[in-house]
Design an enzyme around this catalytic site. Structure first.
Site, PDB file in Angstrom:
ATOM      1  N   ARG A  40      25.862  44.250 -36.631  1.00  0.00           N
ATOM      2  CA  ARG A  40      25.205  44.264 -38.061  1.00  0.00           C
ATOM      3  C   ARG A  40      25.220  45.636 -38.784  1.00  0.00           C
ATOM      4  O   ARG A  40      25.310  45.646 -39.737  1.00  0.00           O
ATOM      5  CB  ARG A  40      23.954  43.270 -38.085  1.00  0.00           C
ATOM      6  CG  ARG A  40      24.332  41.763 -38.268  1.00  0.00           C
ATOM      7  CD  ARG A  40      23.315  41.059 -38.296  1.00  0.00           C
ATOM      8  NE  ARG A  40      23.562  39.860 -38.688  1.00  0.00           N
ATOM      9  CZ  ARG A  40      22.906  38.516 -38.581  1.00  0.00           C
ATOM     10  NH1 ARG A  40      21.688  38.777 -37.645  1.00  0.00           N
ATOM     11  NH2 ARG A  40      23.238  37.247 -38.963  1.00  0.00           N
ATOM     12  N   LYS A 206      25.924  20.826 -33.476  1.00  0.00           N
ATOM     13  CA  LYS A 206      25.606  19.957 -34.341  1.00  0.00           C
ATOM     14  C   LYS A 206      26.718  19.517 -35.175  1.00  0.00           C
ATOM     15  O   LYS A 206      27.393  20.188 -35.644  1.00  0.00           O
ATOM     16  CB  LYS A 206      24.511  20.586 -35.255  1.00  0.00           C
ATOM     17  CG  LYS A 206      23.105  20.859 -34.582  1.00  0.00           C
ATOM     18  CD  LYS A 206      22.167  21.227 -35.550  1.00  0.00           C
ATOM     19  CE  LYS A 206      20.747  21.666 -34.991  1.00  0.00           C
ATOM     20  NZ  LYS A 206      19.988  22.492 -35.772  1.00  0.00           N
ATOM     21  N   GLY A 359      27.202  32.553 -35.719  1.00  0.00           N
ATOM     22  CA  GLY A 359      26.650  33.645 -34.545  1.00  0.00           C
ATOM     23  C   GLY A 359      27.187  33.192 -33.456  1.00  0.00           C
ATOM     24  O   GLY A 359      27.716  34.144 -32.544  1.00  0.00           O
ATOM     25  N   GLY A 382      23.915  31.003 -40.853  1.00  0.00           N
ATOM     26  CA  GLY A 382      23.409  30.225 -41.818  1.00  0.00           C
ATOM     27  C   GLY A 382      24.081  30.305 -43.162  1.00  0.00           C
ATOM     28  O   GLY A 382      24.506  29.282 -43.955  1.00  0.00           O
TER      29      GLY A 382
HETATM   30  P1  ADP Z   1      27.683  28.877 -34.641  1.00  0.00           P
HETATM   31  O1  ADP Z   1      26.520  29.555 -34.260  1.00  0.00           O
HETATM   32  O2  ADP Z   1      28.910  29.476 -34.212  1.00  0.00           O
HETATM   33  O3  ADP Z   1      27.619  28.033 -35.947  1.00  0.00           O
HETATM   34  P2  ADP Z   1      26.568  26.229 -33.342  1.00  0.00           P
HETATM   35  O4  ADP Z   1      25.138  26.868 -33.379  1.00  0.00           O
HETATM   36  O5  ADP Z   1      26.870  25.207 -34.376  1.00  0.00           O
HETATM   37  O6  ADP Z   1      27.749  27.398 -33.737  1.00  0.00           O
HETATM   38  O7  ADP Z   1      26.821  25.792 -31.963  1.00  0.00           O
HETATM   39  C1  ADP Z   1      27.032  26.613 -30.862  1.00  0.00           C
HETATM   40  C2  ADP Z   1      26.564  26.064 -29.703  1.00  0.00           C
HETATM   41  O8  ADP Z   1      27.188  24.763 -29.517  1.00  0.00           O
HETATM   42  C3  ADP Z   1      26.926  26.805 -28.257  1.00  0.00           C
HETATM   43  O9  ADP Z   1      25.642  27.168 -27.783  1.00  0.00           O
HETATM   44  C4  ADP Z   1      27.579  25.831 -27.332  1.00  0.00           C
HETATM   45  O10 ADP Z   1      27.102  25.804 -26.078  1.00  0.00           O
HETATM   46  C5  ADP Z   1      27.369  24.234 -28.037  1.00  0.00           C
HETATM   47  N1  ADP Z   1      28.254  23.448 -27.820  1.00  0.00           N
HETATM   48  C6  ADP Z   1      29.456  23.295 -27.923  1.00  0.00           C
HETATM   49  N2  ADP Z   1      29.972  22.246 -27.636  1.00  0.00           N
HETATM   50  C7  ADP Z   1      29.205  21.389 -26.991  1.00  0.00           C
HETATM   51  C8  ADP Z   1      29.059  20.062 -26.419  1.00  0.00           C
HETATM   52  N3  ADP Z   1      30.130  19.417 -26.013  1.00  0.00           N
HETATM   53  N4  ADP Z   1      27.726  19.909 -25.747  1.00  0.00           N
HETATM   54  C9  ADP Z   1      26.853  20.500 -25.889  1.00  0.00           C
HETATM   55  N5  ADP Z   1      26.526  21.733 -26.484  1.00  0.00           N
HETATM   56  C10 ADP Z   1      27.916  22.293 -26.947  1.00  0.00           C
HETATM   57 MG    MG Z   2      24.481  28.875 -33.459  1.00  0.00          MG
END
Ligand code: ADP
Ligand code: MG
Length: 426
Positions: A40, A206, A359, A382
């Site tokens: 950043r 999620k 992130g 976000g």
């Molecule tokens: P980002 O920060 O890139 O938007 P998210 O916060 O939505 O991504 O999700 C990231 C997390 O999702 C990671 O820490 C990863 O461990 C988790 N994740 C991915 N696949 C699974 C799964 N099948 N079961 C549980 N957690 C998962």
């Molecule tokens: Mg995340």
């Protein structure tokens, strides 16, 4: 309505002028309180350098962590100022308050080409309350406000929307900085005029937080590849066994509806890596999605699915990726994410525009060693999701509208790789 940009302001206007600059210096710290990841900070350097080169007097502010409206020594921005000077070679002063007489004096003493970083804006309750009077004080009478904090653009806080309103109210302008402009160019470009085929890859933990993104993307994409825990909820909607996997029961109905509407455009994993737990010592195996047992936990997409997704990515001209395919933090569940990361990087090597948001996704790309090959890695978690979901971001809507000749190139097909390289290697 397009928003004004820093690059649209004439140099004469910037020369010697006091410029209020909102950045996102919300960096992760290591155990010793040092900067753990300076992405950043590096990302904001182009704007800082741009203003320095034009002789502006720059007062810089940012939030940092969640101090809850009171000063907390461990969330001071002072080490960040030190890091900028010592590691990134950008001399910047530091003031131990954001608003007050000490800060006023320090701002008044700024000379052309100098920059001063103020203390964490979230040490003050007025920041989150978007207090108009406090925002006005924080802007120090500047007639130019540059917002480069894309990562904070989804919040209507004093240091973002508040300062923009204060500056505009005194007849000044509020413009997007170079980083903000770049984020809007890539994320907005993917949504508005993607070169086709346009393939989106969504994953992560999620579905609820991203369901609006699926809704917004579905009518625009040629393919939507879904992995991560999000896929489990779709499996449930298809009537499949998912064992003890992470699911969101209250989104099953919605997932069923999305499946019906999406048809062939929505692709789910056909096989998965399942284990007895999401731990580093888990016993895992790859199974077809139809063969999951009651005790299984899905931790990653399987290799057949990874190949299928990689195949889609190889013919894409625009790729938007948000969310890891599995629990990449654990080796046994990291291969699907790494395969997609490599396929996305290969697509970028071949000339496709590849934009990564989120992130954890950025951390995954870093771990896979492909970040520098991607066209753009968004600094907003976000904020990028809300932008992709089509929501208005107060940090952006509060900027001045673009008028007349206040246009610039903003061409996302020229020199972006160079910019990325610059940001990564500087
Ligand atoms: P980002 O920060 O890139 O938007 P998210 O916060 O939505 O991504 O999700 C990231 C997390 O999702 C990671 O820490 C990863 O461990 C988790 N994740 C991915 N696949 C699974 C799964 N099948 N079961 C549980 N957690 C998962
Ligand atoms: Mg995340």
């Amino acid at each position: 309505m397009a928003k004004s940009k820093l690059t649209g302001l004439p140099d004469e206007l910037l020369r010697g002028a006091l410029v209020a600059l909102r950045v996102d210096f919300n960096v992760p710290l290591d155990a010793d309180g040092g900067v753990a990841d300076d992405t950043r900070l590096r990302s904001c350097l182009p704007t800082l350098e741009y203003l320095r080169a034009r002789g502006s007097r720059v007062v810089v502010f940012s939030h940092f962590g969640r101090p809850g409206g009171v000063p907390r020594a461990e969330l001071s921005l002072e080490p960040v100022a030190g890091y900028l000077a010592d590691v990134l070679n950008f001399e910047i002063g530091f003031c131990p308050e954001a608003v007050g007489s000490v800060a006023s004096e320090a701002v008044a003493a700024l000379k052309p080409g100098e920059a001063l970083l103020l203390e964490n804006t979230r040490f003050y309750p007025e920041e989150k309350a978007n207090d108009a009077g406090w925002a006005d004080a924080l802007s120090y009478g500047a007639e130019i406000f540059v917002n480069d904090a894309f990562g904070a653009a989804h919040r209507a806080h004093a240091s973002t929307a508040g300062v923009a309103a204060a500056v505009i109210a005194r007849g000044g302008v509020a413009v997007a900085g170079l980083l903000m402009d770049r984020e809007l160019c890539f994320l907005g470009g993917a949504l508005d005029a993607p070169e086709r085929p346009f393939v989106a890859v969504l994953g992560g933990a999620k579905i609820s937080g991203k369901i609006d993104v699926i809704e917004a993307l579905l009518p625009r994409v040629d393919r939507l590849l879904v992995g991560g825990a999000m896929a489990n909820t779709f499996f449930l909607a298809m009537g499949l066994e998912v064992g003890k996997s992470l699911v969101e029961e209250d989104r099953v109905e919605l997932s069923r509806d999305l499946l019906a509407r999406a048809g062939e455009r929505l692709m789910l994993p056909v096989d998965v890596v399942a284990g007895d737990a999401i731990t580093s010592d888990a016993v895992t195996r790859t199974v077809a999605r139809t063969d999951l047992g009651a005790d299984d936990v899905v931790g990653d997409i399987g290799m057949e699915s990874a190949r299928m997704f990689a195949d889609e990515l190889s013919s894409a001209r625009t790729v938007l990726w948000n969310g890891p395919m599995g629990v990449f933090e654990i080796d046994a569940y990291a291969q699907g994410t790494f395969a997609v990361a490599n396929a996305a990087a290969a697509a970028a090597d071949g000339g496709a525009t590849v934009v990564l948001g989120g992130g954890d996704s950025a951390a995954a790309a870093e771990k896979a060693g492909v970040s520098a090959r991607l066209t753009h890695v968004s600094t907003g978690g976000g904020a990028s999701l809300e932008f992709l979901a089509g929501r208005e971001l107060p940090g952006i809507t509060s900027l001045s509208d673009q008028v007349g000749t206040d246009q610039n190139t903003g061409d996302k097909n020229t020199g972006d790789k160079n910019n990325t390289d610059q940001m990564k290697t500087e």
